[in-house]
Write a protein that holds these residues in place. Sequence first.
Motif, mmCIF file in Angstrom:
data_model
loop_
_atom_site.group_PDB
_atom_site.id
_atom_site.type_symbol
_atom_site.label_atom_id
_atom_site.label_comp_id
_atom_site.label_asym_id
_atom_site.label_seq_id
_atom_site.Cartn_x
_atom_site.Cartn_y
_atom_site.Cartn_z
ATOM 1 N N LEU A 139 0.853 -1.183 0.000
ATOM 2 C CA LEU A 139 0.000 0.000 0.000
ATOM 3 C C LEU A 139 0.890 1.234 0.000
ATOM 4 C CD1 LEU A 139 -2.718 -0.980 2.608
ATOM 5 C CD2 LEU A 139 -2.878 -1.034 0.134
ATOM 6 N N VAL A 140 0.655 2.095 -0.948
ATOM 7 C CA VAL A 140 1.407 3.336 -1.061
ATOM 8 C C VAL A 140 0.590 4.427 -0.391
ATOM 9 C CG1 VAL A 140 2.355 5.025 -2.677
ATOM 10 C CG2 VAL A 140 2.489 2.581 -3.206
ATOM 11 N N LYS A 141 1.239 5.219 0.428
ATOM 12 C CA LYS A 141 0.562 6.332 1.092
ATOM 13 C C LYS A 141 0.463 7.508 0.126
ATOM 14 C CE LYS A 141 2.296 5.203 5.682
ATOM 15 N NZ LYS A 141 2.972 5.724 6.883
ATOM 16 N N TYR A 142 -0.514 8.360 0.369
ATOM 17 C CA TYR A 142 -0.610 9.589 -0.402
ATOM 18 C C TYR A 142 -1.260 10.687 0.417
ATOM 19 C CZ TYR A 142 -5.641 9.428 -1.153
ATOM 20 O OH TYR A 142 -6.988 9.443 -0.950
ATOM 21 N N VAL A 143 -0.967 11.912 0.037
ATOM 22 C CA VAL A 143 -1.710 13.077 0.509
ATOM 23 C C VAL A 143 -2.122 13.848 -0.728
ATOM 24 C CG1 VAL A 143 -0.586 13.272 2.761
ATOM 25 C CG2 VAL A 143 0.366 14.506 0.814
ATOM 26 N N MET A 144 -3.235 14.540 -0.633
ATOM 27 C CA MET A 144 -3.717 15.382 -1.724
ATOM 28 C C MET A 144 -3.564 16.830 -1.268
ATOM 29 S SD MET A 144 -4.955 14.948 -4.814
ATOM 30 C CE MET A 144 -5.622 13.300 -4.817
ATOM 31 N N ALA A 185 4.591 19.876 5.352
ATOM 32 C CA ALA A 185 5.331 20.984 4.737
ATOM 33 C C ALA A 185 5.061 21.109 3.241
ATOM 34 C CB ALA A 185 6.830 20.807 4.977
ATOM 35 N N ALA A 186 4.448 20.101 2.642
ATOM 36 C CA ALA A 186 4.190 20.113 1.193
ATOM 37 C C ALA A 186 3.079 21.082 0.808
ATOM 38 C CB ALA A 186 3.850 18.715 0.705
ATOM 39 N N PRO A 205 -1.615 15.219 -6.044
ATOM 40 C CA PRO A 205 -1.262 14.078 -5.200
ATOM 41 C C PRO A 205 0.247 13.972 -4.977
ATOM 42 C CG PRO A 205 -1.659 13.337 -7.437
ATOM 43 C CD PRO A 205 -1.920 14.820 -7.419
ATOM 44 N N ILE A 206 0.610 13.555 -3.788
ATOM 45 C CA ILE A 206 1.995 13.211 -3.465
ATOM 46 C C ILE A 206 1.968 11.786 -2.942
ATOM 47 C CG2 ILE A 206 3.991 13.699 -2.018
ATOM 48 C CD1 ILE A 206 3.079 16.621 -1.922
ATOM 49 N N LEU A 207 2.696 10.897 -3.615
ATOM 50 C CA LEU A 207 2.747 9.482 -3.242
ATOM 51 C C LEU A 207 4.057 9.201 -2.527
ATOM 52 C CD1 LEU A 207 1.575 7.970 -6.646
ATOM 53 C CD2 LEU A 207 0.179 8.849 -4.788
ATOM 54 N N HIS A 237 2.067 10.079 7.431
ATOM 55 C CA HIS A 237 1.408 11.092 6.605
ATOM 56 C C HIS A 237 1.730 12.506 7.095
ATOM 57 C CE1 HIS A 237 -1.304 7.746 5.314
ATOM 58 N NE2 HIS A 237 -1.347 8.443 4.201
ATOM 59 N N LYS A 238 1.824 12.684 8.409
ATOM 60 C CA LYS A 238 2.050 14.016 8.953
ATOM 61 C C LYS A 238 3.398 14.596 8.531
ATOM 62 C CE LYS A 238 3.860 12.520 13.412
ATOM 63 N NZ LYS A 238 3.633 12.489 14.837
#
Length: 77
Positions: free
Chosen positions: A5-10, A29-30, A16-18, A24-25
């Motif tokens: 499972l690849v983590k991501y944040v939107m 800074a992104a 998206p950043i994978l 996740h935290k």
Amino acid sequence: MQNLLVKYVMIDYVIPILFFGVDHKAMRAAGNITSAGFIAEESGKLKTGGESFSLGMKPAVEDADIIEWFMVKGGLR
């Protein structure tokens, strides 16, 4: 979902950043994180799921489609 499972944040609902290997935290800074979770491929299709406990966020309904679009445009799919 498969084992890897690849983590991501939107960011701002559309970028998206994978990643993997950090919480996740660590991606705060992104930019303005609007959703977060995990992606995996299931039957040839990207799926999002789970949730980020460190951010207290879940995937948005449209996240899988946005990530798929970025991967296709980037030549990764």
